[in-house]
Design a protein around this motif. Structure first.
Motif, PDB file in Angstrom:
ATOM      1  N   ALA A  38       0.830  -1.214   0.000  1.00 15.70           N
ATOM      2  CA  ALA A  38       0.000   0.000   0.000  1.00 15.70           C
ATOM      3  C   ALA A  38       0.862   1.261   0.000  1.00 15.70           C
ATOM      4  N   GLU A  97      -1.216   4.476  -0.923  1.00 19.53           N
ATOM      5  CA  GLU A  97      -2.138   4.796   0.181  1.00 19.53           C
ATOM      6  C   GLU A  97      -1.388   5.385   1.372  1.00 19.53           C
ATOM      7  N   LYS A 150      -3.588  -0.447   4.594  1.00 25.11           N
ATOM      8  CA  LYS A 150      -4.180  -1.679   4.065  1.00 25.11           C
ATOM      9  C   LYS A 150      -5.685  -1.514   3.831  1.00 25.11           C
ATOM     10  N   TRP A 182      -6.123   0.389   0.643  1.00 28.45           N
ATOM     11  CA  TRP A 182      -5.756  -0.454  -0.495  1.00 28.45           C
ATOM     12  C   TRP A 182      -6.894  -1.445  -0.798  1.00 28.45           C
ATOM     13  N   LYS A 215     -10.120   0.261  -2.258  1.00 27.40           N
ATOM     14  CA  LYS A 215      -9.970   0.636  -3.662  1.00 27.40           C
ATOM     15  C   LYS A 215     -10.264  -0.546  -4.588  1.00 27.40           C
TER      16      LYS A 215
END
Length: 423
Positions: A96, A99, A122, A125, A128
């Motif tokens: 990630a 992110e 996380k 991630w 998404k």
């Protein structure tokens, strides 16, 4: 009346049952073995049921309270029935990157949620990729396991919540987390040791557990190991020597540094400062089994420094005392003598530990005055002597070295462990 602590670590899970005086009355363990990504959640679930079911019936029927600990930063995306919608992302998963950079721009400076391995990175991630319909809850590993026992979901403890973005001053999700992640998809933060719910009736019947058994909010595996060690003075530290190397230091001051992988947990009226390296026992396991480690250690003189200088990582990437996802392992040159090689590995691991405690002091934490040791590595006397030489403070094996014992204490004591917030 008995109290059960369950610890989920990197390579296995352990259960420890204590009585009201803290005496151990039963223990059990399950190793995970080498898991494929898609197997993780199923194996964890099976291990949880197996550990409880393996306890003697007379103990199960008199269980009063349960608390669990698990690896910090391990995240599951689930539906409302706790079915994972994606394989769990482990504590050291560093995919990630985008992110984490977004969090760093949005969060308060130095917050541990800005690390590439953080729970919040996380979550972003996963969201998404899964969208809004595939997953309804994003839980830490300990939250998910407790939910399996109670049938209730949606709560997390302050310790596991830290890497999801918890505001340690207000002990709640801050506005910037709501902006990035939508807190409706996150668990509600509550104090470690707080009551969650009793074991669900169907699960209690299936496992033969006292139907009135209360499940408490848990903690992370390294904090459970700290509780097990029984230390209580500022400057007391606990090093967990498991698959990874984790340092925890009881400090009067709160310290944080994303660049170094340093963060502080709320711990009653003080702070628990520390960090977790990716180096540790997993590197030793790449080369030696228990029998070899014991035999080779006998040939090492711990008073003599090894000239070998390794970067003892199991794979690319380090979290602490420097956060560097691109750091490569360096495990050469390898001497022909395995005892010399092991000496170099143990010395290099001890250097990471020494640098970690020195860094915490440099950042403003109470300097370490003594170090207790938990985890499997605590049993290696040669390693202990090497570490003491480099740390320059007394180093000992903790009276209780298993995190499951600390979780059992949390089950017994509940909120008494974290009664007053830090000033």
């Amino acid at each position: 009346m008995y109290f059960l602590g369950i610890d989920f670590g990197t390579s296995g899970a352990r259960a420890c049952v204590i009585d009201a005086e803290g005496a151990v009355v039963a223990e059990a363990a399950r190793d995970f073995g080498m898991l494929e990504e898609y197997e993780r959640a199923g194996i964890w679930r099976e291990a949880l049921w197996d550990l409880v079911a393996s306890l003697p019936p007379a103990i199960r029927s008199q269980l009063s309270d349960i608390a669990l600990d698990a690896t910090s930063g391990t995240v599951l995306a689930c539906d409302e029935e706790l079915a994972p919608r994606h394989p769990p992302l482990l504590y050291n998963d560093d995919r990630a990157v985008i992110e984490a950079a977004l969090i760093a721009k949005t969060a308060e400076p130095g917050h541990p949620a800005a690390a590439v391995t953080s729970g919040l990175a996380k979550v972003l991630w996963l969201k998404k990729r899964l969208g809004l319909t595939d997953a309804r809850l994003y839980l830490n590993q300990a939250d998910w396991l407790a939910g399996l026992l109670t049938g209730r979901v949606g709560m997390t403890d302050y310790h596991n919540a830290l890497k999801m973005g918890l505001d340690l001053d207000e002990l709640k999700w801050p506005a910037w987390v709501e902006y990035l992640a939508d807190v409706d998809y996150l668990p509600v933060p509550i104090a470690p040791g707080a009551r969650l719910a009793t074991v669900s009736r169907p699960r209690a019947r299936y496992l033969g557990v006292n139907p009135g058994c209360m499940v408490h909010a848990g903690t992370t595996d390294s904090i459970a190991a700290f509780l097990a060690a029984g230390v209580s003075q500022s400057g007391d530290a606990v090093t967990s020597l498991g698959s990874t190397l984790v340092l925890k230091l009881l400090s009067d001051s709160r310290v944080e540094s994303t660049a170094h992988g340093v963060y502080s947990h709320w711990f009653g009226s003080r702070w628990l400062a520390g960090g977790a390296s990716n180096a540790g026992g997993a590197v030793l396991r790449q080369f030696f089994d228990d029998r070899q480690l014991a035999a080779l250690s006998e040939r090492i003189d711990p008073a003599v420094a090894s000239p070998l200088d390794y970067v003892p990582l199991p794979r690319t990437g380090e979290r602490f005392p420097t956060s560097d996802p691109a750091l490569e392992p360096r495990l050469s040159p390898r001497p022909a003598d395995d005892a010399e090689f092991l000496h170099g590995l143990l010395e290099s691991l001890a250097r990471i530990e020494a640098r970690g405690y020195a860094l915490l002091a440099e950042l403003g934490a109470t300097p370490a005055g003594r170090v207790e040791t938990a985890g499997g590595g605590a049993r290696n006397a040669v390693w202990t002597h090497v570490r003491q030489r480099l740390l320059g403070v007394p180093v000992a094996c903790a009276a209780h070295t298993e995190a499951a014992y600390g979780a059992a204490l949390l089950a017994r004591d509940g909120l008494q462990r974290f009664a007053s917030p830090p000033q």
